[in-house]
Every structure is written in C-alpha cells, then in structure tokens.
Design an enzyme around this catalytic site. Structure first.
Site, PDB file in Angstrom:
ATOM      1  N   LYS A  67      40.951 -25.140 -37.376  1.00 21.81           N
ATOM      2  CA  LYS A  67      39.636 -24.328 -37.189  1.00 21.81           C
ATOM      3  C   LYS A  67      38.446 -24.934 -36.295  1.00 21.81           C
ATOM      4  O   LYS A  67      37.836 -24.303 -35.757  1.00 21.81           O
ATOM      5  CB  LYS A  67      39.201 -24.237 -38.652  1.00 21.81           C
ATOM      6  CG  LYS A  67      39.886 -23.068 -39.559  1.00 21.81           C
ATOM      7  CD  LYS A  67      39.257 -21.758 -39.200  1.00 21.81           C
ATOM      8  CE  LYS A  67      39.844 -20.619 -40.139  1.00 21.81           C
ATOM      9  NZ  LYS A  67      41.129 -20.608 -40.099  1.00 21.81           N
ATOM     10  N   ASP A  91      38.249 -15.533 -42.263  1.00 25.30           N
ATOM     11  CA  ASP A  91      37.072 -16.242 -42.266  1.00 25.30           C
ATOM     12  C   ASP A  91      36.198 -15.871 -41.249  1.00 25.30           C
ATOM     13  O   ASP A  91      35.448 -16.440 -40.474  1.00 25.30           O
ATOM     14  CB  ASP A  91      37.133 -17.499 -42.498  1.00 25.30           C
ATOM     15  CG  ASP A  91      38.064 -18.217 -43.574  1.00 25.30           C
ATOM     16  OD1 ASP A  91      38.352 -17.156 -44.303  1.00 25.30           O
ATOM     17  OD2 ASP A  91      38.081 -19.281 -43.768  1.00 25.30           O
ATOM     18  N   TYR A 150      43.325 -11.876 -46.756  1.00 29.50           N
ATOM     19  CA  TYR A 150      44.554 -12.470 -46.475  1.00 29.50           C
ATOM     20  C   TYR A 150      45.145 -12.992 -47.989  1.00 29.50           C
ATOM     21  O   TYR A 150      46.006 -13.703 -47.850  1.00 29.50           O
ATOM     22  CB  TYR A 150      44.575 -13.605 -45.630  1.00 29.50           C
ATOM     23  CG  TYR A 150      43.278 -14.483 -45.818  1.00 29.50           C
ATOM     24  CD1 TYR A 150      43.354 -15.604 -46.752  1.00 29.50           C
ATOM     25  CD2 TYR A 150      42.197 -14.170 -45.196  1.00 29.50           C
ATOM     26  CE1 TYR A 150      42.191 -16.309 -46.793  1.00 29.50           C
ATOM     27  CE2 TYR A 150      41.030 -15.077 -45.255  1.00 29.50           C
ATOM     28  CZ  TYR A 150      41.111 -16.257 -45.972  1.00 29.50           C
ATOM     29  OH  TYR A 150      40.068 -17.010 -46.317  1.00 29.50           O
ATOM     30  N   TRP A 170      51.066 -18.060 -45.685  1.00 28.39           N
ATOM     31  CA  TRP A 170      50.207 -19.096 -45.258  1.00 28.39           C
ATOM     32  C   TRP A 170      49.794 -19.845 -46.723  1.00 28.39           C
ATOM     33  O   TRP A 170      49.026 -19.275 -47.254  1.00 28.39           O
ATOM     34  CB  TRP A 170      49.067 -18.563 -44.641  1.00 28.39           C
ATOM     35  CG  TRP A 170      47.862 -19.562 -44.248  1.00 28.39           C
ATOM     36  CD1 TRP A 170      47.243 -20.633 -45.112  1.00 28.39           C
ATOM     37  CD2 TRP A 170      46.972 -19.591 -43.185  1.00 28.39           C
ATOM     38  NE1 TRP A 170      46.178 -20.980 -44.268  1.00 28.39           N
ATOM     39  CE2 TRP A 170      46.199 -20.582 -43.166  1.00 28.39           C
ATOM     40  CE3 TRP A 170      47.203 -18.811 -41.761  1.00 28.39           C
ATOM     41  CZ2 TRP A 170      45.205 -20.827 -42.208  1.00 28.39           C
ATOM     42  CZ3 TRP A 170      46.273 -19.017 -40.765  1.00 28.39           C
ATOM     43  CH2 TRP A 170      45.018 -20.075 -41.139  1.00 28.39           C
ATOM     44  N   ASP A 171      50.470 -21.013 -46.796  1.00 29.36           N
ATOM     45  CA  ASP A 171      50.258 -21.771 -48.127  1.00 29.36           C
ATOM     46  C   ASP A 171      49.209 -22.628 -48.115  1.00 29.36           C
ATOM     47  O   ASP A 171      49.628 -23.759 -47.858  1.00 29.36           O
ATOM     48  CB  ASP A 171      51.675 -22.149 -48.640  1.00 29.36           C
ATOM     49  CG  ASP A 171      51.667 -22.276 -50.283  1.00 29.36           C
ATOM     50  OD1 ASP A 171      50.644 -22.506 -50.876  1.00 29.36           O
ATOM     51  OD2 ASP A 171      52.922 -21.865 -50.820  1.00 29.36           O
ATOM     52  N   ASP A 213      40.519 -29.061 -47.646  1.00 27.39           N
ATOM     53  CA  ASP A 213      39.419 -29.170 -46.564  1.00 27.39           C
ATOM     54  C   ASP A 213      38.072 -28.658 -47.721  1.00 27.39           C
ATOM     55  O   ASP A 213      37.008 -28.618 -47.189  1.00 27.39           O
ATOM     56  CB  ASP A 213      39.442 -28.239 -45.524  1.00 27.39           C
ATOM     57  CG  ASP A 213      40.234 -26.868 -45.649  1.00 27.39           C
ATOM     58  OD1 ASP A 213      39.868 -26.374 -46.979  1.00 27.39           O
ATOM     59  OD2 ASP A 213      40.384 -26.317 -44.780  1.00 27.39           O
ATOM     60  N   ASN A 219      49.786 -25.097 -45.122  1.00 30.38           N
ATOM     61  CA  ASN A 219      48.360 -25.513 -44.596  1.00 30.38           C
ATOM     62  C   ASN A 219      47.978 -26.761 -45.438  1.00 30.38           C
ATOM     63  O   ASN A 219      47.202 -26.556 -46.344  1.00 30.38           O
ATOM     64  CB  ASN A 219      47.429 -24.461 -44.465  1.00 30.38           C
ATOM     65  CG  ASN A 219      45.955 -24.832 -43.807  1.00 30.38           C
ATOM     66  OD1 ASN A 219      45.919 -25.665 -43.188  1.00 30.38           O
ATOM     67  ND2 ASN A 219      44.829 -24.447 -44.509  1.00 30.38           N
TER      68      ASN A 219
HETATM   69  C1  GDL Z   1      40.840 -20.563 -45.809  1.00 26.66           C
HETATM   70  C2  GDL Z   1      41.180 -20.661 -44.379  1.00 26.66           C
HETATM   71  C3  GDL Z   1      41.727 -21.840 -44.158  1.00 26.66           C
HETATM   72  C4  GDL Z   1      41.474 -22.941 -44.913  1.00 26.66           C
HETATM   73  C5  GDL Z   1      41.825 -22.524 -46.523  1.00 26.66           C
HETATM   74  C6  GDL Z   1      41.410 -23.793 -47.379  1.00 26.66           C
HETATM   75  C7  GDL Z   1      43.182 -18.853 -44.683  1.00 26.66           C
HETATM   76  C8  GDL Z   1      43.764 -17.891 -44.115  1.00 26.66           C
HETATM   77  N1  GDL Z   1      42.131 -19.617 -44.001  1.00 26.66           N
HETATM   78  O1  GDL Z   1      40.466 -19.429 -46.378  1.00 26.66           O
HETATM   79  O2  GDL Z   1      41.492 -22.094 -42.865  1.00 26.66           O
HETATM   80  O3  GDL Z   1      42.134 -24.134 -44.465  1.00 26.66           O
HETATM   81  O4  GDL Z   1      41.219 -21.456 -46.933  1.00 26.66           O
HETATM   82  O5  GDL Z   1      40.055 -23.970 -47.516  1.00 26.66           O
HETATM   83  O6  GDL Z   1      43.600 -19.624 -45.450  1.00 26.66           O
END
Ligand code: GDL
Length: 458
Positions: free
Chosen positions: A43, A120, A167, A226-227, A233, A261
């Site tokens: 991001k 987002d 999402y 997208w896990d 973060d 992720n």
């Molecule tokens: C989110 C963000 C992602 C972020 C995650 C956790 C998606 C599609 N987008 O909403 O960039 O890292 O939450 O904070 O997950």
C-alpha cells in the site's frame, strides 16, 4: 497459468514494503514449499496507490526488473497490483490512458499478470462518472475489462485479478460500494478475471465452504482468498506467528486460490507461510496446532543465540503469546487464566499457586532476554519492540506478586520504581484507548458510561 490455483503471498499491507533481500528469501522459501504466486502491492509504495498515475522513475526500473526476474526465476508467477481507486476518474480518457501506460511500463520489465485493487477507497464517484456508469461496480468493471482485453491483445496468457470495494461479508452486508455491487461484478466483470475476497470479515477467524459457495453464486466465479489472518499492520503491538487455521482443507476446491497478506515485518512470517504450504499439501485431517509445532521446529535454527540458544519449548511458549488475532496458544491461555484467578483472591489464599504462576512468567521473561542475543539481527529487530512490552508487563507482574505475597508488606499499596506514571502506559494513544473502552461483545463504551447496559433501568 490459465486457471492454475494461485497459492502464495500478496504483499498488500500498509507500512514499510519489504526490501529486496527479504523478497529474495521469500521466493526461495515459496518455491521450496510448493507455493506458486507472489503479488506485489504494498500500500505504501507511492506508485502503487497515491501516485498511481506517475510511471516509476528511471532509478526504480532496474530493481523492479530484477525483482520480476528473480520471482519468475524461482518458478513463481509475478503479479503487479495497481490501486488507482483513491482518485481515478473512470470516464476520463487521460486517466484510462495513464492506467494503460503504467501496465505497459511493468510489462516492459517482464511482468505479465496484473491486479486492479479498489479496496479502502472513498465510497463515492465523481458526478460525471455516476451519470455515465450508474454505479461504482459498473464503472470499475468497465475500466478493468477494457484494460484486461487490451493486455490480452498483447499477451494471451496474461491473468488479471480484481479487488472489489466491498471485499468481505461484513462490508457487503453494509452495502459498501452501493446496492447490488457484488451481483453487478458477477454480471459485468469479464469471467476470466479473478475476484479477491477476505472472507466474512477483513480479518476472518474462519472461512467456511458454505460461505464461499454462496459468494461464488453471486460473483459467478470462485473467489481468490486474500487472507489477512496474520496481517498485523492494524496493530503495532502484535504480530502473528500462529498457524494457518480456521479454513477447512475442503475450501481448496471451492476457491481460485489463497494468497496470504501476512505480518509487515518479513522475518516474522515463517510459520504463517510454512503452515499455509502444509495446509495446501495436506491430505488427511488438518490439525493446525501440529502444523504450528512442525513449522516452529523448522524455524528454531534461526534463533541461534550469541550467548545461549533458546530451547524449542521456550520458543513455543513465547510464540504462543503472539499466535493468532482471535486466540493465543494453549499453554499461555491456561497460564493467563490461572493468573486472573489468582489475582481475584486475597494473597492469603494464594498458597503454592503464586510461585507456579511466577515461574512461568519468569520463563517467558527469560525467553525475551534470549531474543536480544539472536545472531539473526533482522529477526531480533522485527521482534524487539513487541517483546519489550511483554517484558515490561511480566516484570511489573512479578514485582506485584512478590509484594502481595510478602507478609511484611501486608496492607501497603504496591508501587514500582520502574513503571512511573506517564512514562509507563503513557501518551496520547493510550489515553484515547482508556477514554473509549472496547467491550468483549464488539461494542464501545465511553469512560463515563456504565460498562454494559443490561436493559432499561428499573
Ligand atoms: C485491509 C486491506 C489490506 C490490509 C488489511 C489488514 C484488503 C483487501 N485491504 O483492509 O491492505 O493489509 O486490511 O489491515 O484486505
């Protein structure tokens, strides 16, 4: 690649992107473990999102070309993700040309597969766009389809993934992105474009087969997961070294792929990635705890200490404190329970239990000290701030237990010379957290309100 099941990693978190050496290590681990896909979408790469219109400057091209080549050299597919949604004007030909130019730049560096991410972003469209497209979903689908067909014209094997504005289940149920957003995507997005989905929540404790089956009906294609299970973060105090869990192995045949992720700190992702790979390869009953213990055994050699190396048992205990968003590991859960029970009783009723509870706290504290001696300094740096906090709390607790258990100090109030007001648990964030308390049922209560309203007052 066609319809290959996508497994691997999306670097899609907020915060400092990984650096080159880390990604190189990632690719080696992924190919050794049978994962096949890496998505580049940090991001906070300015050119991914904030400056999506601007091509990468000359100085960035060599490193990006090397990154794509290293990834592909390990037999992995490389996807470049662009997030234009903050201010894209969907009907502006200049913006659509800017999108093509950005993809063309990446293509010239060897990248073949792309993602367009609309997560987002502000949930509103410019008036001109609304007139032309009618809905957010239609505008995003039209722009994505156009790019996809243009790219397919140059490379028939190119793959595209799309991240919708809603999402996860909760966002869809709140109609984020407008009414019938997902159904519109199902109808209007080219059927060959995959759609990302994080499960019922942004951070989903569980993703069931029934959940994705329902969604597949609406999207007219199985989603690509997208896990965010081990993403951290959103909370600077935590990281997640627990196993891939809450996803039954049967889910594999109901989705188009699973991409993690994970933690922003690259060195903390060994267990998440290893257990994802074990889950993908699993052909019996899936036992996340067993996978965790296996992964920790494989990770343990990285904890070589300059003075002394932590034992596997102590490493397990420590990582149990940083397990998964909704749960800690069993040994520390039991200890925390025992500690809570102990503190609810007068010290005169503590007996031997205080010593037991104190011993485990001391073991954990010792484990934190071992981490400062790691030869692997990047691993220590990734752990250090979180473990410092844990050490502080354990130290305070130990002092408190000793004070309360000392008959000579009976009736005196406990104070620690090392935990002074404002230097300890101080600062604006901590004070805001105290002002608006998070309740266990998901509601929030202002300091002045009673904790939980059980109904109208009599
Ligand atoms: C989110 C963000 C992602 C972020 C995650 C956790 C998606 C599609 N987008 O909403 O960039 O890292 O939450 O904070 O997950």
């Amino acid at each position: 690649m066609g319809t290959t099941f996508l497994s691997g990693v999306i670097e899609g978190f907020y915060g400092p992107p990984w650096h080159r050496g880390e990604r190189r290590e990632l690719f080696a681990m992924m190919s050794a473990w049978g994962l096949n896909t890496y998505v580049y979408g940090p991001k906070d790469d300015l050119h991914h999102r904030a400056l999506w219109r601007e091509p990468y400057p000359e100085a960035d091209l060599g490193p990006l070309r090397d990154l794509v080549a290293e990834c592909r050299g390990h037999g992995l597919e490389f996807f470049y993700a662009l997030g234009p949604g903050l201010d894209l004007r969907y009907s502006d030909p200049a913006d659509r040309e800017a999108l093509r130019a950005r993809l063309a730049q990446l293509r010239s560096l060897g990248c073949r597969h792309f993602c367009l991410l609309f997560d987002d972003i502000p949930d509103r469209m410019a008036p001109g766009d609304r007139e032309r497209w009618g809905s957010f979903a239609s505008a995003q689908c039209a722009v994505t389809n156009e790019l996809f067909l243009w790219m397919r014209g140059q490379d028939p094997g190119a793959r595209f993934l799309f991240c919708p504005t809603p999402y996860c289940g909760r966002m869809a149920s709140r109609h984020l992105g407008g009414a019938d957003y997902l159904a519109t995507v199902g109808r209007e997005l080219d059927p060959e474009i995959g759609v990302f989905w994080t499960g019922p929540e942004i951070i989903s404790r569980e993703i069931t087969v029934a959940h994705v089956e329902e969604l597949t009906g609406i999207l007219r294609r199985p989603p690509v997961i997208w896990d965010n299970l081990q993403a951290n973060d959103y909370d600077g105090h935590r990281f997640f070294a627990g196993p891939f869990s809450g996803r039954p192995p049967e889910l594999r045949s109901g989705v188009g792929g699973v991409l993690l992720n994970p933690n922003t700190e690259f060195p903390l992702n060994f267990v998440p990635l290893r257990t994802l790979a074990l889950w993908l390869a699993n052909d019996g009953a899936w036992r996340p705890r067993d996978a965790y213990l296996q992964a920790l055994t494989e990770w343990h050699p990285k904890f070589d200490g300059a003075l002394q190396t932590i034992s596997l048992a102590d490493l397990t205990l420590l990582m149990d404190c940083y397990y998964l968003p909704y749960e800690e590991g069993p040994e520390v859960v039991q200890w925390r329970q025992q500690l809570g029970d102990l503190l609810s009783r007068p010290p005169s009723a503590w007996g031997q239990e205080a010593a037991q509870v104190g011993a485990l706290a001391a073991r954990l504290q010792e484990a934190c000290v071992r981490m400062t001696e790691l030869r692997n300094r990047p691993l220590f740096h990734a752990l250090s701030r979180r473990l410092w906090e844990l050490r502080e709390e354990l130290d305070l607790l130990g002092r408190y237990l000793r004070h309360q258990a000392d008959p000579g100090l009976a009736g005196t109030r406990f104070q620690s010379d090392f935990h002074q007001p404002l230097t300890y648990r101080g600062g604006m964030v901590a004070s805001l957290q105290r002002l608006l308390r998070a309740e266990s049922d998901g509601t929030f209560t202002a300091e002045s309100e009673p904790a939980c309203r059980k109904g109208p007052n009599p």
